[in-house]
Scaffold this active site. Structure first.
Site, PDB file in Angstrom:
ATOM      1  N   GLU A  51     -29.418   6.227   8.599  1.00 25.53           N
ATOM      2  CA  GLU A  51     -29.531   7.107   7.427  1.00 25.53           C
ATOM      3  C   GLU A  51     -29.748   6.220   6.207  1.00 25.53           C
ATOM      4  O   GLU A  51     -28.904   5.355   5.915  1.00 25.53           O
ATOM      5  CB  GLU A  51     -28.277   7.951   7.190  1.00 25.53           C
ATOM      6  CG  GLU A  51     -28.493   8.907   6.014  1.00 25.53           C
ATOM      7  CD  GLU A  51     -27.245   9.466   5.350  1.00 25.53           C
ATOM      8  OE1 GLU A  51     -27.364  10.460   4.622  1.00 25.53           O
ATOM      9  OE2 GLU A  51     -26.161   8.898   5.529  1.00 25.53           O
ATOM     10  N   GLU A  76     -27.003   1.940   2.010  1.00 20.27           N
ATOM     11  CA  GLU A  76     -26.730   2.392   0.645  1.00 20.27           C
ATOM     12  C   GLU A  76     -26.738   1.173  -0.268  1.00 20.27           C
ATOM     13  O   GLU A  76     -26.067   0.186   0.013  1.00 20.27           O
ATOM     14  CB  GLU A  76     -25.361   3.106   0.605  1.00 20.27           C
ATOM     15  CG  GLU A  76     -24.810   3.399  -0.765  1.00 20.27           C
ATOM     16  CD  GLU A  76     -25.770   4.161  -1.691  1.00 20.27           C
ATOM     17  OE1 GLU A  76     -26.330   5.183  -1.287  1.00 20.27           O
ATOM     18  OE2 GLU A  76     -25.962   3.693  -2.828  1.00 20.27           O
ATOM     19  N   ASP A 126     -33.231   9.247  -4.335  1.00 13.50           N
ATOM     20  CA  ASP A 126     -33.335   9.538  -5.779  1.00 13.50           C
ATOM     21  C   ASP A 126     -34.739  10.077  -6.067  1.00 13.50           C
ATOM     22  O   ASP A 126     -35.734   9.438  -5.727  1.00 13.50           O
ATOM     23  CB  ASP A 126     -33.079   8.267  -6.598  1.00 13.50           C
ATOM     24  CG  ASP A 126     -31.624   7.821  -6.489  1.00 13.50           C
ATOM     25  OD1 ASP A 126     -30.759   8.681  -6.217  1.00 13.50           O
ATOM     26  OD2 ASP A 126     -31.355   6.619  -6.653  1.00 13.50           O
ATOM     27  N   LYS A 130     -39.621  12.310 -13.218  1.00 15.80           N
ATOM     28  CA  LYS A 130     -40.654  12.098 -14.254  1.00 15.80           C
ATOM     29  C   LYS A 130     -41.833  11.337 -13.654  1.00 15.80           C
ATOM     30  O   LYS A 130     -41.622  10.341 -12.948  1.00 15.80           O
ATOM     31  CB  LYS A 130     -40.077  11.305 -15.426  1.00 15.80           C
ATOM     32  CG  LYS A 130     -39.108  12.118 -16.244  1.00 15.80           C
ATOM     33  CD  LYS A 130     -38.736  11.394 -17.507  1.00 15.80           C
ATOM     34  CE  LYS A 130     -37.732  12.244 -18.249  1.00 15.80           C
ATOM     35  NZ  LYS A 130     -36.733  11.464 -18.963  1.00 15.80           N
ATOM     36  N   ASP A 162     -34.545  17.891  -2.738  1.00 16.06           N
ATOM     37  CA  ASP A 162     -34.563  19.154  -3.484  1.00 16.06           C
ATOM     38  C   ASP A 162     -35.735  19.151  -4.460  1.00 16.06           C
ATOM     39  O   ASP A 162     -35.903  20.105  -5.216  1.00 16.06           O
ATOM     40  CB  ASP A 162     -33.260  19.324  -4.272  1.00 16.06           C
ATOM     41  CG  ASP A 162     -33.122  18.247  -5.311  1.00 16.06           C
ATOM     42  OD1 ASP A 162     -33.080  17.059  -4.922  1.00 16.06           O
ATOM     43  OD2 ASP A 162     -33.106  18.560  -6.515  1.00 16.06           O
TER      44      ASP A 162
HETATM   45  C1  SAM Z   1     -29.102  11.401  -4.647  1.00 15.18           C
HETATM   46  S1  SAM Z   1     -28.041  10.285  -3.807  1.00 15.18           S
HETATM   47  C2  SAM Z   1     -27.882  11.056  -2.192  1.00 15.18           C
HETATM   48  C3  SAM Z   1     -26.634  10.599  -1.474  1.00 15.18           C
HETATM   49  C4  SAM Z   1     -26.380  11.286  -0.128  1.00 15.18           C
HETATM   50  N1  SAM Z   1     -27.494  11.137   0.787  1.00 15.18           N
HETATM   51  C5  SAM Z   1     -26.058  12.743  -0.313  1.00 15.18           C
HETATM   52  O1  SAM Z   1     -26.805  13.578   0.185  1.00 15.18           O
HETATM   53  O2  SAM Z   1     -25.027  13.035  -0.944  1.00 15.18           O
HETATM   54  C6  SAM Z   1     -29.132   8.943  -3.478  1.00 15.18           C
HETATM   55  C7  SAM Z   1     -28.413   7.688  -2.991  1.00 15.18           C
HETATM   56  O3  SAM Z   1     -29.382   6.765  -2.540  1.00 15.18           O
HETATM   57  C8  SAM Z   1     -29.050   5.462  -2.984  1.00 15.18           C
HETATM   58  N2  SAM Z   1     -30.327   4.741  -3.053  1.00 15.18           N
HETATM   59  C9  SAM Z   1     -31.354   4.999  -3.891  1.00 15.18           C
HETATM   60  N3  SAM Z   1     -32.377   4.166  -3.670  1.00 15.18           N
HETATM   61  C10 SAM Z   1     -32.002   3.360  -2.639  1.00 15.18           C
HETATM   62  C11 SAM Z   1     -32.623   2.302  -1.959  1.00 15.18           C
HETATM   63  N4  SAM Z   1     -33.861   1.909  -2.295  1.00 15.18           N
HETATM   64  N5  SAM Z   1     -31.955   1.691  -0.961  1.00 15.18           N
HETATM   65  C12 SAM Z   1     -30.697   2.100  -0.620  1.00 15.18           C
HETATM   66  N6  SAM Z   1     -30.047   3.108  -1.250  1.00 15.18           N
HETATM   67  C13 SAM Z   1     -30.686   3.732  -2.242  1.00 15.18           C
HETATM   68  C14 SAM Z   1     -28.384   5.701  -4.311  1.00 15.18           C
HETATM   69  O4  SAM Z   1     -27.556   4.619  -4.677  1.00 15.18           O
HETATM   70  C15 SAM Z   1     -27.607   6.980  -4.052  1.00 15.18           C
HETATM   71  O5  SAM Z   1     -26.318   6.705  -3.565  1.00 15.18           O
END
Ligand code: SAM
Length: 216
Positions: A51, A76, A126, A130, A162
């Site tokens: 994941e 993560e 993420d 924008k 989303d």
């Molecule tokens: C919007 S959150 C979603 C977290 C989880 N999947 C949930 O559904 O609650 C996005 C997560 O992805 C991590 N993240 C973003 N870009 C990443 C990357 N390039 N490599 C690893 N983690 C990343 C962020 O730190 C954040 O914790």
């Protein structure tokens, strides 16, 4: 086991990747990823599921407890969130889960064996909504190229978001066999963002693919 029990064990200048006690630490802003000798991250040969973007790990901890015949990897990039996942895996003794504190593309390129992964999930990456920030999105050609090296033939890949625009962009970029595109996530499990967006009544897009090697 509390979050604070896990600390980075060296100063910034001496930082290096470390695999210890179900935790793989991949330093950010580090120039020597290519020196890492890739090894299997598990001692058994059960199928590996990754994941990406695990956040606080709610979804993957539940999945790993349910699906014990699979090896799970949570990727993560934030250390505080990775620590939370690790603390839970220790507390609840989840032996088939490893936490990778590192950036998704870097992990895929330098730290996981090629042709070793049976399934991936990218859950709520993420969205960078924008237009001028869209270049920061994880799902882009460079990342997909690395996925194509680590996935086994016919591996399954699921992407959830989303953000409608991001979902559309993903579909333009991914040229594997599309199995399903749906907004029904009723059986998907539970995560902080899934629950949050459902509570707010937002539409969630779930894209499912089977990896096919189009270069042949
Ligand atoms: C919007 S959150 C979603 C977290 C989880 N999947 C949930 O559904 O609650 C996005 C997560 O992805 C991590 N993240 C973003 N870009 C990443 C990357 N390039 N490599 C690893 N983690 C990343 C962020 O730190 C954040 O914790």
């Amino acid at each position: 086991m509390k979050n604070g029990d896990l600390r980075i064990p060296f100063a910034w200048e001496e930082r290096r990747p470390v695999l210890l006690d179900s935790f793989l630490y991949i330093p950010p802003l580090y120039a020597k990823h290519n020196e890492w000798q890739k090894v299997s991250l598990f001692v058994n040969t059960k199928p590996i599921v990754i994941e990406y973007c695990s956040g606080n790990g709610e979804w993957i901890c539940n999945m790993a407890k349910e699906e014990k015949d699979l090896n799970w990897i949570a990727v993560e990039k934030r250390f505080d969130r990775s620590k939370k996942i690790w603390a839970r895996l220790k507390r609840e003794q989840i032996p088939n889960l490893i936490v990778v504190n590192g950036e998704a593309l870097t992990f895929s390129k330098f730290y996981i064996l090629e042709r070793s992964v049976s399934k991936i999930y990218v859950n709520f990456p993420d969205p960078w909504p924008k237009l001028r920030h869209a270049k920061h999105r994880l799902i882009r050609s460079e990342f997909l190229d690395e996925l194509e090296k680590i996935l086994l033939p016919k591996a399954q890949a699921t992407f959830t978001t989303d953000d409608r625009n991001y979902a559309e962009q993903m579909q333009q970029l991914i040229d594997w066999k599309k199995l399903n595109v749906t907004t029904d996530v009723s059986n998907f499990g539970s995560s902080y963002f899934l629950d949050l967006w459902e509570e707010k009544g937002r539409t969630i897009y779930k894209l499912e693919y089977e990896y096919v090697d189009n270069s042949m």
